[in-house]
Scaffold this active site. Structure first.
Site, PDB file in Angstrom:
ATOM      1  N   ARG A  83       0.291   6.234  -0.525  1.00  0.00           N
ATOM      2  CA  ARG A  83      -0.219   5.085   0.232  1.00  0.00           C
ATOM      3  C   ARG A  83      -0.610   4.032  -0.789  1.00  0.00           C
ATOM      4  O   ARG A  83      -1.354   4.315  -1.738  1.00  0.00           O
ATOM      5  CB  ARG A  83      -1.422   5.476   1.084  1.00  0.00           C
ATOM      6  CG  ARG A  83      -1.784   4.353   2.044  1.00  0.00           C
ATOM      7  CD  ARG A  83      -2.626   4.826   3.206  1.00  0.00           C
ATOM      8  NE  ARG A  83      -2.303   4.046   4.385  1.00  0.00           N
ATOM      9  CZ  ARG A  83      -3.209   3.568   5.223  1.00  0.00           C
ATOM     10  NH1 ARG A  83      -4.478   3.841   5.062  1.00  0.00           N
ATOM     11  NH2 ARG A  83      -2.843   2.835   6.269  1.00  0.00           N
TER      12      ARG A  83
ATOM     13  N   ARG B  45      -7.450   2.914  14.156  1.00  0.00           N
ATOM     14  CA  ARG B  45      -8.537   2.678  15.113  1.00  0.00           C
ATOM     15  C   ARG B  45      -8.125   2.966  16.551  1.00  0.00           C
ATOM     16  O   ARG B  45      -8.924   3.492  17.335  1.00  0.00           O
ATOM     17  CB  ARG B  45      -9.067   1.250  14.940  1.00  0.00           C
ATOM     18  CG  ARG B  45      -9.861   1.095  13.646  1.00  0.00           C
ATOM     19  CD  ARG B  45     -10.131  -0.359  13.317  1.00  0.00           C
ATOM     20  NE  ARG B  45      -8.896  -1.062  13.042  1.00  0.00           N
ATOM     21  CZ  ARG B  45      -8.792  -2.372  12.877  1.00  0.00           C
ATOM     22  NH1 ARG B  45      -9.866  -3.130  12.983  1.00  0.00           N
ATOM     23  NH2 ARG B  45      -7.622  -2.934  12.616  1.00  0.00           N
TER      24      ARG B  45
ATOM     25  N   TYR C  75      -9.617   1.795  -5.149  1.00  0.00           N
ATOM     26  CA  TYR C  75      -9.820   2.975  -5.990  1.00  0.00           C
ATOM     27  C   TYR C  75      -8.967   2.963  -7.268  1.00  0.00           C
ATOM     28  O   TYR C  75      -8.192   2.038  -7.497  1.00  0.00           O
ATOM     29  CB  TYR C  75      -9.636   4.229  -5.125  1.00  0.00           C
ATOM     30  CG  TYR C  75     -10.455   4.066  -3.859  1.00  0.00           C
ATOM     31  CD1 TYR C  75     -11.854   3.981  -3.946  1.00  0.00           C
ATOM     32  CD2 TYR C  75      -9.872   3.840  -2.626  1.00  0.00           C
ATOM     33  CE1 TYR C  75     -12.626   3.749  -2.820  1.00  0.00           C
ATOM     34  CE2 TYR C  75     -10.645   3.597  -1.491  1.00  0.00           C
ATOM     35  CZ  TYR C  75     -12.017   3.547  -1.597  1.00  0.00           C
ATOM     36  OH  TYR C  75     -12.786   3.282  -0.496  1.00  0.00           O
TER      37      TYR C  75
HETATM   38  C1  LIG Z   1     -13.517   4.497   9.721  1.00  0.00           C
HETATM   39  C2  LIG Z   1     -12.314   4.251   8.881  1.00  0.00           C
HETATM   40  C3  LIG Z   1     -12.101   5.013   7.724  1.00  0.00           C
HETATM   41  C4  LIG Z   1     -10.966   4.800   6.935  1.00  0.00           C
HETATM   42  N1  LIG Z   1     -10.724   5.622   5.855  1.00  0.00           N
HETATM   43  C5  LIG Z   1      -9.557   5.487   5.156  1.00  0.00           C
HETATM   44  C6  LIG Z   1      -9.189   6.419   4.151  1.00  0.00           C
HETATM   45  O1  LIG Z   1      -9.878   7.412   3.889  1.00  0.00           O
HETATM   46  N2  LIG Z   1      -8.029   6.222   3.472  1.00  0.00           N
HETATM   47  C7  LIG Z   1      -7.188   5.176   3.768  1.00  0.00           C
HETATM   48  O2  LIG Z   1      -6.141   5.038   3.128  1.00  0.00           O
HETATM   49  N3  LIG Z   1      -7.498   4.293   4.736  1.00  0.00           N
HETATM   50  C8  LIG Z   1      -8.637   4.437   5.446  1.00  0.00           C
HETATM   51  N4  LIG Z   1      -8.908   3.583   6.493  1.00  0.00           N
HETATM   52  C9  LIG Z   1      -7.920   2.506   6.824  1.00  0.00           C
HETATM   53  C10 LIG Z   1      -6.970   2.962   7.926  1.00  0.00           C
HETATM   54  O3  LIG Z   1      -6.192   4.083   7.528  1.00  0.00           O
HETATM   55  C11 LIG Z   1      -6.014   1.825   8.352  1.00  0.00           C
HETATM   56  O4  LIG Z   1      -5.209   1.459   7.261  1.00  0.00           O
HETATM   57  C12 LIG Z   1      -6.748   0.592   8.852  1.00  0.00           C
HETATM   58  O5  LIG Z   1      -7.799   0.956   9.715  1.00  0.00           O
HETATM   59  C13 LIG Z   1      -5.802  -0.367   9.580  1.00  0.00           C
HETATM   60  O6  LIG Z   1      -5.134   0.302  10.611  1.00  0.00           O
HETATM   61  P1  LIG Z   1      -5.594   0.173  12.184  1.00  0.00           P
HETATM   62  O7  LIG Z   1      -5.522  -1.272  12.543  1.00  0.00           O
HETATM   63  O8  LIG Z   1      -4.588   1.003  12.911  1.00  0.00           O
HETATM   64  O9  LIG Z   1      -6.975   0.680  12.285  1.00  0.00           O
HETATM   65  C14 LIG Z   1     -10.031   3.771   7.290  1.00  0.00           C
HETATM   66  C15 LIG Z   1     -10.254   3.028   8.459  1.00  0.00           C
HETATM   67  C16 LIG Z   1     -11.375   3.254   9.250  1.00  0.00           C
HETATM   68  C17 LIG Z   1     -11.559   2.432  10.511  1.00  0.00           C
HETATM   69  S1  SF4 Z   2     -15.314   1.269  17.559  1.00  0.00           S
HETATM   70 FE1  SF4 Z   2     -14.194  -0.553  18.230  1.00  0.00          FE
HETATM   71  S2  SF4 Z   2     -12.681  -0.982  16.616  1.00  0.00           S
HETATM   72 FE2  SF4 Z   2     -13.456   1.106  16.287  1.00  0.00          FE
HETATM   73  S3  SF4 Z   2     -11.991   2.396  17.362  1.00  0.00           S
HETATM   74 FE3  SF4 Z   2     -13.632   1.973  18.814  1.00  0.00          FE
HETATM   75  S4  SF4 Z   2     -12.971   0.168  19.973  1.00  0.00           S
HETATM   76 FE4  SF4 Z   2     -11.680   0.323  18.141  1.00  0.00          FE
END
Ligand SMILES: Cc1cc2nc3c(=O)[nH]c(=O)nc-3n(C[C@H](O)[C@H](O)[C@H](O)COP(=O)(O)O)c2cc1C
Ligand code: SF4
Length: 498
Positions: A297, A422, A250
């Protein structure tokens, strides 16, 4: 190191999890309080980073489904919950939440109230505010050549040169359009500029360094005020703080990018690239006051050719800390530059290339695997910020899904708060389960990105694991608009004592 597309990917098993007893959790670092800003304290260092669930109305208002989504996260009582990326402009943005006008405040206030109630007041609630530039869908070639492509003298001149026929310099617009529509690829690649070809192959996309566009030139004049007003509305709605979205694909991340070549003092050198992000921070701070939490962030590494790396990110972090930001949440990648070509009629999605992989790593990974993969970036930033004499908390995320991972990160001083997107989507109750000694009941994320696939198509985001508890005829369960998926996770309460 980044995941090269030429490297063989292997499927990694989930790391083993040993869950703590209730007492152990109570003594742990992850479940200990932390000060955020001058007056606020979070009861735990557990953190849910922003996730867009695609549940707002087409004009950006909070819906009952948005409330259900955040209420459900609040029931898990994380220390901090960050509301999804929310647009600061008053422009149509599809079902993305908006905060660009006071008419959005009442809905956002309801969101604050439901999170307070469902978390029993334990969860601190921030909202992520963002600006983005125009990204159009990949066009039908007929539309592109028939309407979108501007037929300039440059295009005519290129055609005359390539076809060795001077008459093209005087050709009618309709004649040029007609010719280009049926031209072969070599001709198109010769005659069109890189940006025109990109608009054909990927869809038109603006850059912050498109200085020929007046609205892009004006971004440094416009954005501080827009962000400041958005932050003021967040405060009015009752949020505990605001998170400036300087990450991923962005506008603000693009100002920080080493690719930013603006020549007006807001691009080029590191000092110039960080200037607008600092001016936005200052404008926000002035509007909301010294005691309101303002976090940022941003990316520890853009993971694109020619983009900013950890060396720059460390410099940015120290400058943000010196300017009085209340926390730094470090993410990685998620840029447009290396995204895959979308299908005709779809928009380019910034999580499809290597940088996208690094943003939301899956179990199909290189030898290093996806778990805690981004922690070294947060650790390097934290070290530099501390060496510069600032106590600013640093938040890490990316592939974290067990208590031991989080506790290890805090123990080693790699971050101050540990976030999980996630894993919390898979099981919003997981923090509470661990705190109460029911860690063995945590529904573990499989890190295969079904949820991210839904996000890509702007479909209501859900987790595939929720549907394992879905009876076909059960009318009490709210379903996604396709009628097939649970819209919220199954409820959980602690087992009754035997
Ligand atoms: C469905 C989804 C939507 C997301 N939307 C945003 C968002 O609006 N802003 C942001 O900074 N990161 C967003 N992310 C990234 C997450 O905040 C995070 O940085 C990324 O999923 C890695 O972390 P995790 O391994 O714990 O999922 C999104 C991730 C997912 C899966
Ligand atoms: S859909 Fe898959 S990657 Fe996403 S939160 Fe659920 S188990 Fe995790």
């Amino acid at each position: 190191m980044t995941l090269s597309t030429t490297q063989t990917r292997v499927r990694h098993p989930l790391p083993p999890a040993r869950w703590p007893t209730r007492e152990e959790a109570a003594r742990s670092r992850w479940f200990s309080p932390i000060a955020l800003g001058r007056r606020l304290a979070a009861e735990e260092r557990t953190w849910v980073p922003a996730m867009v669930p695609w549940r707002a109305t087409e004009d950006g208002f909070v819906t009952p489904e948005v409330l259900d989504w955040y209420a459900r996260f609040a029931e898990g009582q994380p220390g901090v919950l960050v509301v999804e990326a929310t647009g600061i402009r008053d422009i149509p943005s599809g079902p993305l939440l908006r905060i660009g006008d006071d008419r959005f405040i009442p809905g956002l206030r309801k969101l604050v109230e439901i999170v307070r109630a469902r978390s029993g007041g334990r969860t601190r609630l921030f909202i992520q505010v963002l600006d983005f530039l125009t990204v159009r869908r990949r066009p039908e070639p007929e539309k592109f050549f028939g309407r979108y492509l501007e037929i300039t003298d440059a295009v005519r001149g290129q055609l005359a040169l390539w076809l060795d026929d001077k008459r093209w310099r005087e050709a009618s617009e309709a004649g040029v359009r007609e010719f280009l529509l049926t031209a072969d690829r070599v001709t198109l690649e010769t005659v069109l500029t890189d940006r025109e070809l990109e608009a054909l192959d990927y869809g038109y996309r603006e850059r912050v360094w498109d200085m020929h566009l007046p609205r892009i030139r004006a971004l440094p004049q416009v954005l501080p005020g827009l962000f400041a007003e958005a932050a003021r509305r967040a405060k009015d709605a009752g949020f505990d703080g605001v998170e400036l979205h300087y990450a991923h694909a962005y506008t603000m991340a693009s100002f920080l990018s080493r690719l930013n070549t603006r020549t007006d003092g807001y691009g080029g050198s590191l000092e110039h690239r960080v200037r607008l992000p600092l001016e936005v921070l200052a404008a926000v701070r002035e509007r909301v006051g010294a005691e309101y939490v303002v976090g940022i962030r941003y990316l520890g590494d853009e993971v694109i050719e020619g983009g900013s790396r950890i060396e720059e990110a460390v410099g940015y972090g120290v400058r943000f800390a010196a300017a009085g930001v209340d926390y730094l949440s470090v993410s990685k990648g998620g840029r447009f530059e290396d995204a895959k070509q979308p299908k005709i009629g779809e928009a380019v999605y910034p999580y499809t290339g290597e940088s996208g992989y690094e943003c939301m790593p899956t179990v199909l990974s290189d030898a290093r695997g996806p778990f805690g993969r981004n922690v070294p970036l947060a650790a390097a930033i934290r070290r530099a910020v501390r060496e510069a004499g600032h106590a600013t908390p640093v938040v890490t995320s990316g592939g974290i899904g067990t208590f031991e991972q989080a506790e290890g990160i805090l123990e080693r001083g790699e971050a101050d708060c540990v976030a999980a997107a996630r894993q919390t989507l898979a099981d919003p109750d997981w923090f509470r389960k661990i705190r109460l000694g029911y860690g063995h009941l945590v529904r573990r994320c499989e890190f295969t990105n079904y949820c991210e696939g839904l996000d890509q198509r702007h479909k209501q985001v859900t987790c595939k694991l929720w549907d394992r508890k879905l009876e076909p005829g059960d009318a009490s369960v709210k379903r996604a608009s396709d009628g097939k998926r649970r819209l919220t996770p199954p409820v959980w309460s602690p087992p009754a004592p035997a």
